[in-house]
Structures are given as C-alpha cells and as structure tokens.
Design a protein around this motif. Structure first.
Motif, PDB file in Angstrom:
ATOM      1  N   MET A  92      38.191  36.100  44.466  1.00 29.48           N
ATOM      2  CA  MET A  92      37.586  34.776  44.301  1.00 29.48           C
ATOM      3  C   MET A  92      37.179  34.545  42.855  1.00 29.48           C
ATOM      4  O   MET A  92      37.154  35.465  42.059  1.00 29.48           O
ATOM      5  N   VAL A  93      36.830  33.307  42.566  1.00 31.93           N
ATOM      6  CA  VAL A  93      36.271  32.936  41.272  1.00 31.93           C
ATOM      7  C   VAL A  93      34.778  33.194  41.343  1.00 31.93           C
ATOM      8  O   VAL A  93      34.140  32.884  42.349  1.00 31.93           O
ATOM      9  N   GLY A  94      34.215  33.781  40.314  1.00 31.17           N
ATOM     10  CA  GLY A  94      32.776  34.018  40.316  1.00 31.17           C
ATOM     11  C   GLY A  94      32.347  34.887  39.159  1.00 31.17           C
ATOM     12  O   GLY A  94      33.046  35.005  38.159  1.00 31.17           O
ATOM     13  N   THR A  95      31.195  35.520  39.322  1.00 30.61           N
ATOM     14  CA  THR A  95      30.641  36.405  38.305  1.00 30.61           C
ATOM     15  C   THR A  95      30.631  37.822  38.843  1.00 30.61           C
ATOM     16  O   THR A  95      30.130  38.076  39.940  1.00 30.61           O
ATOM     17  N   TYR A  96      31.190  38.757  38.065  1.00 26.05           N
ATOM     18  CA  TYR A  96      31.295  40.165  38.445  1.00 26.05           C
ATOM     19  C   TYR A  96      29.979  40.877  38.148  1.00 26.05           C
ATOM     20  O   TYR A  96      29.426  40.740  37.058  1.00 26.05           O
ATOM     21  N   TYR A  97      29.491  41.630  39.137  1.00 21.50           N
ATOM     22  CA  TYR A  97      28.314  42.466  38.940  1.00 21.50           C
ATOM     23  C   TYR A  97      28.649  43.885  39.379  1.00 21.50           C
ATOM     24  O   TYR A  97      29.111  44.107  40.495  1.00 21.50           O
ATOM     25  N   LYS A 127      26.121  30.977  44.252  1.00 24.51           N
ATOM     26  CA  LYS A 127      24.846  31.587  44.623  1.00 24.51           C
ATOM     27  C   LYS A 127      24.932  32.480  45.852  1.00 24.51           C
ATOM     28  O   LYS A 127      23.934  32.791  46.471  1.00 24.51           O
ATOM     29  N   VAL A 128      26.142  32.898  46.211  1.00 21.62           N
ATOM     30  CA  VAL A 128      26.349  33.849  47.302  1.00 21.62           C
ATOM     31  C   VAL A 128      26.938  35.112  46.699  1.00 21.62           C
ATOM     32  O   VAL A 128      27.933  35.060  45.979  1.00 21.62           O
ATOM     33  N   PHE A 129      26.313  36.259  46.994  1.00 19.25           N
ATOM     34  CA  PHE A 129      26.793  37.536  46.485  1.00 19.25           C
ATOM     35  C   PHE A 129      27.720  38.157  47.517  1.00 19.25           C
ATOM     36  O   PHE A 129      27.320  38.408  48.650  1.00 19.25           O
TER      37      PHE A 129
END
Length: 163
Positions: A92-97, A127-129
C-alpha cells in the motif's frame, strides 16, 4: 459518500507524496482520486475526482533506486544483485515504520531470521497502522527504506535470503 474534509486530506496526501492515483474503500463507500491525465471509467458507482497538476509543472521523476537502497540497519553495504533474494514490496501507499513506537526496537534488522508470519514493519495509511508480514521465510538481507519514509504501492521495502 466521503465527506469533503476527508477528500481534502486525500488530495493533500497525493500532492505531498506526488501520487497520481489513490483508491480508498471503506464502510461508507469507495473513492478513486487521480491527478492529471484523462478520467478513469469509474464503474460500479465509484466517484472519480480528477485533479489537474499545476500549470507548467513537469511530472516528477521516480526516486532513483540507488538512493532508496541504503539499508536502515546502520550503514552496511548494499547487497549485490542476487537472483536468489526474495523482494518484499509495500502492499500500500503510506509511511514505513521499522518499529511499533519511536523507543521500541525494530521488528527486524539485517541478519534476522523471519518466517512468513513474522511482522517486519508497519505501514501507516490514513492514520491506520498496518502490520506487514514477511510472507517468506529466510534471513533479512537488506532493508531498502528508512524509518518514517513514504512508500508507494509495490515499492520494494526489504530483501530476504530464503532458507
């Protein structure tokens, strides 16, 4: 239908991360947003919003793979192209943590052994991890993105050397 505030947040995310298309499906329906180009046939009642890019702005070139290939684990040299490595791509598109919180240890690091069910990272989207699993067994050979970095759908995030 999605409210105007949510649409504006999606549009801002698209502009901030230079995305050309976003599809979102939730309990209250589906939304497809696309910047530039021709509108997509939405079919099935999916609203399509087409955003025009800024006048005269050239399309952004994709980030060079060499810049993204720097491992997050502390400066190890990138792994030479090995046809036996399994690449794990972002779903998915998002921010990697790399960890569950800033003070928690990373889920995995180079050299760790993983199974198909091992959680290797989180990707935050709207805003969903989302926990991302390895889906392959082996040893982590290379981590291709840095903590807090934006990732695209299908972008390689990690390489695993199968057992």
């Amino acid at each position: 239908m999605t409210d105007l505030k949510t649409l504006r947040q999606l549009i801002k995310m698209m502009v901030d991360h230079d995305l050309t298309e976003v599809d979102v499906e939730g309990e209250d329906g589906k939304v497809r947003l696309r910047r530039g180009g021709k509108p997509v046939e939405s079919g099935g009642g999916v609203p399509t919003v087409v955003l025009n890019p800024a006048a005269g702005a050239p399309p952004a070139a994709p980030a060079p793979a060499a810049g993204a290939a720097a491992p997050a684990g502390g400066g190890e040299a990138p792994v030479a192209e090995d046809p036996n490595l399994v690449t794990i791509n972002s779903p998915m598109v998002g921010t990697y943590y790399a960890s569950s919180s800033p003070d928690a240890p990373a889920y995995v690091k180079v050299g760790d052994t993983v199974t198909a069910e091992t959680v290797i990272c989180l990707i935050e989207a709207m805003k969903v991890f989302n926990e991302i699993k390895a889906e392959a067994s082996g040893t982590v050979a290379e981590i291709l993105v840095k903590n807090g970095e934006a990732v695209e759908f299908g972008q390689p995030i990690m390489k695993i050397r199968p057992n």
